[in-house]
Design an enzyme around this catalytic site. Structure first.
Site, PDB file in Angstrom:
ATOM      1  N   HIS A 109      19.185  31.997  22.678  1.00 42.34           N
ATOM      2  CA  HIS A 109      19.728  32.667  23.854  1.00 42.34           C
ATOM      3  C   HIS A 109      20.068  34.120  23.536  1.00 42.34           C
ATOM      4  O   HIS A 109      20.079  34.548  22.380  1.00 42.34           O
ATOM      5  CB  HIS A 109      20.950  31.909  24.359  1.00 42.34           C
ATOM      6  N   GLU A 133      22.804  35.971  23.592  1.00 45.15           N
ATOM      7  CA  GLU A 133      23.959  36.319  22.757  1.00 45.15           C
ATOM      8  C   GLU A 133      23.626  36.183  21.269  1.00 45.15           C
ATOM      9  O   GLU A 133      23.984  37.046  20.453  1.00 45.15           O
ATOM     10  CB  GLU A 133      25.147  35.416  23.106  1.00 45.15           C
ATOM     11  N   CYS A 169      26.247  28.912  22.445  1.00 45.40           N
ATOM     12  CA  CYS A 169      26.421  30.340  22.189  1.00 45.40           C
ATOM     13  C   CYS A 169      27.883  30.689  21.905  1.00 45.40           C
ATOM     14  O   CYS A 169      28.159  31.613  21.137  1.00 45.40           O
ATOM     15  CB  CYS A 169      25.908  31.149  23.378  1.00 45.40           C
ATOM     16  N   THR A 199      -5.593  16.919  48.433  1.00 45.01           N
ATOM     17  CA  THR A 199      -5.955  18.277  47.994  1.00 45.01           C
ATOM     18  C   THR A 199      -6.662  18.228  46.651  1.00 45.01           C
ATOM     19  O   THR A 199      -7.639  18.946  46.415  1.00 45.01           O
ATOM     20  CB  THR A 199      -4.691  19.154  47.904  1.00 45.01           C
ATOM     21  N   ARG A 259      -2.785  32.471  37.182  1.00 36.42           N
ATOM     22  CA  ARG A 259      -3.766  33.237  36.427  1.00 36.42           C
ATOM     23  C   ARG A 259      -3.395  34.724  36.552  1.00 36.42           C
ATOM     24  O   ARG A 259      -3.872  35.430  37.446  1.00 36.42           O
ATOM     25  CB  ARG A 259      -5.171  32.933  36.947  1.00 36.42           C
ATOM     26  N   PRO A 283      -2.291  19.771  55.363  1.00 38.30           N
ATOM     27  CA  PRO A 283      -1.396  19.665  56.527  1.00 38.30           C
ATOM     28  C   PRO A 283      -0.505  18.427  56.532  1.00 38.30           C
ATOM     29  O   PRO A 283       0.660  18.510  56.908  1.00 38.30           O
ATOM     30  CB  PRO A 283      -2.372  19.653  57.707  1.00 38.30           C
TER      31      PRO A 283
END
Length: 336
Positions: free
Chosen positions: A50, A52, A91, A203, A214, A274
């Site tokens: 992270h 910190e 952290c 789909t 991309r 749809p």
């Protein structure tokens, strides 16, 4: 000392990693001595150290030269330091161990695992803490992360490509390219912003889409979620290539969203036909709708996206912005 400008600097530094730190929030940190920046750190890549800790490790290279001890430094960090064990150590423990005595925080963390606990532990260890500087800017920078924890659901956007007469594709079922190449390039950037991309089996079988981002910059690719009740689906589809894919057989949209809510995913981009798009609309769980509209017509050969009952305006959306992309128009609707 006025820390607002330092906080803005830390926010700006963090922004460079918004596509690689996700689904974690982006965080920036600075270590300051008497108005001089000693080091900086950002959360650069999901699963890595992270902000910190990165700032502390960079500062160690200057220990003994630009400063003698960490108690001379003030830590400025955009988000409350974590106090729990995740992919890396807490952290707050690193801050305490380093000997830092002053911490300036942009915003409390909305995650209940962290919220207020990091600050409490710092104070309990004799560290002076101030928070709330540029809090709104930090929240906007991490809008999906804050939204999920404040609303107990991921932020959900539906993206559709539409002909001038409101059609999705040809009735024949063949793959239909509706919009311009420039609009399709814009979609790549949109995909890069989300933690997950969701589609349906129809789909997948009709278009064999990749549904990845991309783009010409580093990105932590979105997890893919496929809704299908089929017992077997070939992994030869482009959708599965170099991707983390989860297949769900559940049909109830609320249960699907609840399932995702329990993961680290903060945002979902729905790219589907749809039937599934309308199911999400009717569920009332959509927060944003992006429509790329072409000037071309499909006419009687087309399948409509919406009907009178599922018109966008019926579900509490308002048009927030429009953009021209070559001959197409991009409309962004948001829930009121």
């Amino acid at each position: 000392m006025n820390f607002t400008e330092y906080m803005k600097r830390a926010i700006s530094n963090a922004d460079a990693f918004k596509f690689t730190a996700k689904p974690n929030p982006v965080v920036g940190a600075l270590l300051i001595k008497e108005g001089n920046i000693i080091s900086h750190g950002e959360h650069e890549i999901f699963g890595s150290y992270h902000a910190e800790i990165n700032a502390i490790e960079r500062a160690k290279k200057n220990l003994g030269s630009t400063f003698k001890s960490f108690d001379e430094l003030t830590l400025v960090c955009t988000l409350e330091p974590c106090s729990h064990q995740g992919k890396t150590g807490p952290c707050v423990d690193a801050i305490i161990k380093a000997g830092i005595k002053n911490v300036i925080i942009g915003s409390k963390d909305p995650n209940p695992l962290v919220s207020g606990k990091g600050i409490k532990k710092l104070v309990a260890n004799g560290i002076s803490v101030e928070f709330g500087i540029c809090a709104n800017e930090v929240k906007e920078q991490n809008k999906y992360f804050f939204f999920k924890h404040e609303n107990k659901k991921p932020y959900i956007t539906v993206k559709v490509a539409m002909s001038a007469d409101g059609m999705s594709h040809k009735k024949s079922g063949e793959r239909t390219i509706i919009t311009s190449s420039a609009s399709r390039e814009d979609v790549q950037i949109v995909r890069a912003e989300y933690d997950a991309i969701l589609t349906g089996g129809n789909t997948l079988f009709a278009d064999n889409p990749r549904m990845n981002a991309r783009v010409n910059f580093p990105v932590n690719q979105a997890k893919k979620i496929l809704l299908s009740k089929k017992n077997y689906i070939s992994r030869d589809f482009k959708f599965f290539k170099e991707a983390d894919v989860e297949i769900l057989k559940e049909r109830d949209i609320h249960k699907i969203v609840s399932h995702v809510q329990r993961s680290s995913i903060n945002s979902i981009l729905v790219e589907a036909g749809p039937k599934l798009v309308n199911a999400f609309l009717i569920s009332g769980l959509i927060d944003e709708l992006i429509i790329y509209k072409s000037p071309n017509h499909l006419g009687d050969n087309g399948v409509s996206w919406f009907d009178k009952e599922t018109a966008v305006e019926n579900f509490g959306f308002t048009l927030e912005s429009t953009y021209k992309i070559e001959s197409d128009t991009k409309y962004i609707y948001k829930k009121c």
